[in-house]
Design a protein around this motif. Structure first.
Motif, PDB file in Angstrom:
ATOM      1  N   ILE A   1       4.880 -14.968  -2.917  1.00 36.68           N
ATOM      2  CA  ILE A   1       3.909 -13.884  -3.091  1.00 36.68           C
ATOM      3  C   ILE A   1       2.880 -14.244  -4.158  1.00 36.68           C
ATOM      4  CG2 ILE A   1       3.657 -11.494  -3.887  1.00 36.68           C
ATOM      5  CD1 ILE A   1       6.428 -10.963  -2.578  1.00 36.68           C
ATOM      6  N   ARG A   2       3.346 -14.808  -5.267  1.00 41.78           N
ATOM      7  CA  ARG A   2       2.435 -15.182  -6.367  1.00 41.78           C
ATOM      8  C   ARG A   2       1.422 -16.234  -5.923  1.00 41.78           C
ATOM      9  NH1 ARG A   2       7.133 -15.226  -9.582  1.00 41.78           N
ATOM     10  NH2 ARG A   2       7.173 -17.516  -9.527  1.00 41.78           N
ATOM     11  N   GLN A   3       1.834 -17.135  -5.041  1.00 43.46           N
ATOM     12  CA  GLN A   3       0.979 -18.268  -4.675  1.00 43.46           C
ATOM     13  C   GLN A   3       0.042 -17.955  -3.513  1.00 43.46           C
ATOM     14  OE1 GLN A   3       2.253 -19.538  -7.677  1.00 43.46           O
ATOM     15  NE2 GLN A   3       1.345 -21.326  -6.718  1.00 43.46           N
TER      16      GLN A   3
ATOM     17  N   LEU B   1       2.197  -5.395  -4.310  1.00 45.47           N
ATOM     18  CA  LEU B   1       1.968  -6.813  -4.026  1.00 45.47           C
ATOM     19  C   LEU B   1       1.907  -7.114  -2.534  1.00 45.47           C
ATOM     20  CD1 LEU B   1       4.290  -8.444  -6.720  1.00 45.47           C
ATOM     21  CD2 LEU B   1       1.830  -8.033  -6.824  1.00 45.47           C
ATOM     22  N   ILE B   2       2.063  -6.093  -1.702  1.00 44.79           N
ATOM     23  CA  ILE B   2       2.066  -6.273  -0.250  1.00 44.79           C
ATOM     24  C   ILE B   2       0.731  -5.791   0.330  1.00 44.79           C
ATOM     25  CG2 ILE B   2       3.209  -5.678   1.910  1.00 44.79           C
ATOM     26  CD1 ILE B   2       4.894  -7.389   0.003  1.00 44.79           C
ATOM     27  N   ASP B   3       0.157  -6.605   1.221  1.00 45.04           N
ATOM     28  CA  ASP B   3      -1.111  -6.249   1.849  1.00 45.04           C
ATOM     29  C   ASP B   3      -0.932  -5.677   3.256  1.00 45.04           C
ATOM     30  OD1 ASP B   3      -3.218  -7.420  -0.130  1.00 45.04           O
ATOM     31  OD2 ASP B   3      -1.730  -9.002   0.103  1.00 45.04           O
ATOM     32  N   TYR B   4      -0.013  -6.249   4.019  1.00 43.14           N
ATOM     33  CA  TYR B   4       0.260  -5.784   5.382  1.00 43.14           C
ATOM     34  C   TYR B   4       1.764  -5.608   5.568  1.00 43.14           C
ATOM     35  CZ  TYR B   4      -4.443  -7.548   6.560  1.00 43.14           C
ATOM     36  OH  TYR B   4      -5.796  -7.793   6.600  1.00 43.14           O
TER      37      TYR B   4
ATOM     38  N   ASN C   1      -0.530   4.559   2.770  1.00 42.96           N
ATOM     39  CA  ASN C   1      -1.936   4.896   2.563  1.00 42.96           C
ATOM     40  C   ASN C   1      -2.277   4.951   1.074  1.00 42.96           C
ATOM     41  OD1 ASN C   1      -4.576   5.790   3.574  1.00 42.96           O
ATOM     42  ND2 ASN C   1      -4.028   7.761   2.651  1.00 42.96           N
ATOM     43  N   GLN C   2      -1.384   5.537   0.295  1.00 42.84           N
ATOM     44  CA  GLN C   2      -1.585   5.616  -1.156  1.00 42.84           C
ATOM     45  C   GLN C   2      -1.557   4.235  -1.806  1.00 42.84           C
ATOM     46  OE1 GLN C   2       1.426   8.289  -2.621  1.00 42.84           O
ATOM     47  NE2 GLN C   2       0.772   9.961  -1.284  1.00 42.84           N
ATOM     48  N   GLU C   3      -0.698   3.343  -1.264  1.00 42.17           N
ATOM     49  CA  GLU C   3      -0.560   1.993  -1.824  1.00 42.17           C
ATOM     50  C   GLU C   3      -1.581   1.010  -1.259  1.00 42.17           C
ATOM     51  OE1 GLU C   3       1.512   1.002  -4.225  1.00 42.17           O
ATOM     52  OE2 GLU C   3       2.360   3.024  -4.451  1.00 42.17           O
ATOM     53  N   LEU C   4      -2.467   1.508  -0.378  1.00 48.04           N
ATOM     54  CA  LEU C   4      -3.506   0.684   0.250  1.00 48.04           C
ATOM     55  C   LEU C   4      -2.907  -0.466   1.056  1.00 48.04           C
ATOM     56  CD1 LEU C   4      -6.097   0.529  -2.682  1.00 48.04           C
ATOM     57  CD2 LEU C   4      -5.953   2.186  -0.811  1.00 48.04           C
TER      58      LEU C   4
END
Length: 251
Positions: free
Chosen positions: A196-198, A224-227, A243-246
């Protein structure tokens, strides 16, 4: 020793022995039996163990570390659907870090027509399966966990930290809105944290059975999650939360 560290060590012993005793823990940590009972009570409230007379036993659901072969046979159709849904997120020329999960392996099988993909992984099965593919495959090296065919440890994280990629593809053992994203064992959780960091973005592939489930160790927060790609529509509470966490949810 702080309480949080003591409780972590209690869970480590529980994972190994499946049961612990108040009197023994009291002597081991040089604290009163009442302090140990409070620790066990807190861990029980987190659904990590079940207290019993004189001690506690491991909550099987939180520690379940199934073999790769057994995991392959569970929710197979759901994983295929997730792989199909996630295909569109991967583009020609992408660089990927991929964990040793069965769901991520299912996705890569759908990407054989993609051009110029670079795959960096801690999965020995993935390396073996795609040895003759068009992918550029880089193995992390490291210490093998035979149950999951995953390479872990400092050697593995050291290699991963040398690369920066477009996407991290990971799965998990449990999701909880307050506790975050969780894994059944610490070595593989640390690998996923490094991936995740990389990565510029992270895609979490997870079937419906993992929602509202607690596992042994926390991997990361939802920030840290996008999808998130799953096989069926989550509850309204989860959709509001994403939705709140985008977080973009695909199902």
């Amino acid at each position: 020793m702080f309480g949080i560290e003591r409780r972590r060590k209690i869970m480590e012993q529980l994972t190994q022995d499946r049961k612990v005793y108040v009197a023994e823990l009291s002597k081991k940590f040089n604290v009163t039996e009442e302090t140990v009972r409070r620790d066990l009570e807190k861990l029980e409230q987190e659904n990590l163990l079940q207290r019993s007379y004189g001690g506690a036993v491991l909550n099987v659901g939180t520690s379940e570390d199934l073999s790769f072969i057994k995991r392959t046979s569970i929710h197979h159709a759901d994983k295929e659907l997730i792989a199909q849904k996630a295909e569109s997120l991967i583009n020609d020329g992408d660089t990927l870090m991929v964990d040793a999960s069965t769901t991520c392996l299912a996705l890569l099988r759908h990407l054989k027509t993609r051009n110029d993909l670079t795959i960096i992984t801690n999965s020995i099965l993935l390396v073996n399966e795609f040895v003759n593919s068009s992918f550029t495959v880089i193995s992390s090296g490291g210490t093998l966990r035979s149950r999951s065919y995953a390479l872990t440890g400092p050697a593995a994280t050291g290699i991963l930290e040398k690369y920066y990629v477009d996407l991290a593809l990971i799965s998990c053992k449990g999701l909880d809105r307050s506790r975050g994203i969780m894994e059944s064992n610490e070595p593989e959780s640390l690998i996923k944290q490094t991936m995740i960091r990389q990565a510029k973005k992270t895609i979490l592939l997870v079937d419906h059975s993992k929602f509202d489930k607690t596992a042994f160790t926390k991997t990361c927060d939802f920030t840290l999650i996008d999808y998130i790609v799953t096989n069926q529509e989550p509850s309204a509470e989860w959709l509001d939360f994403f939705n709140q966490e985008l977080i973009k949810i695909i199902y």
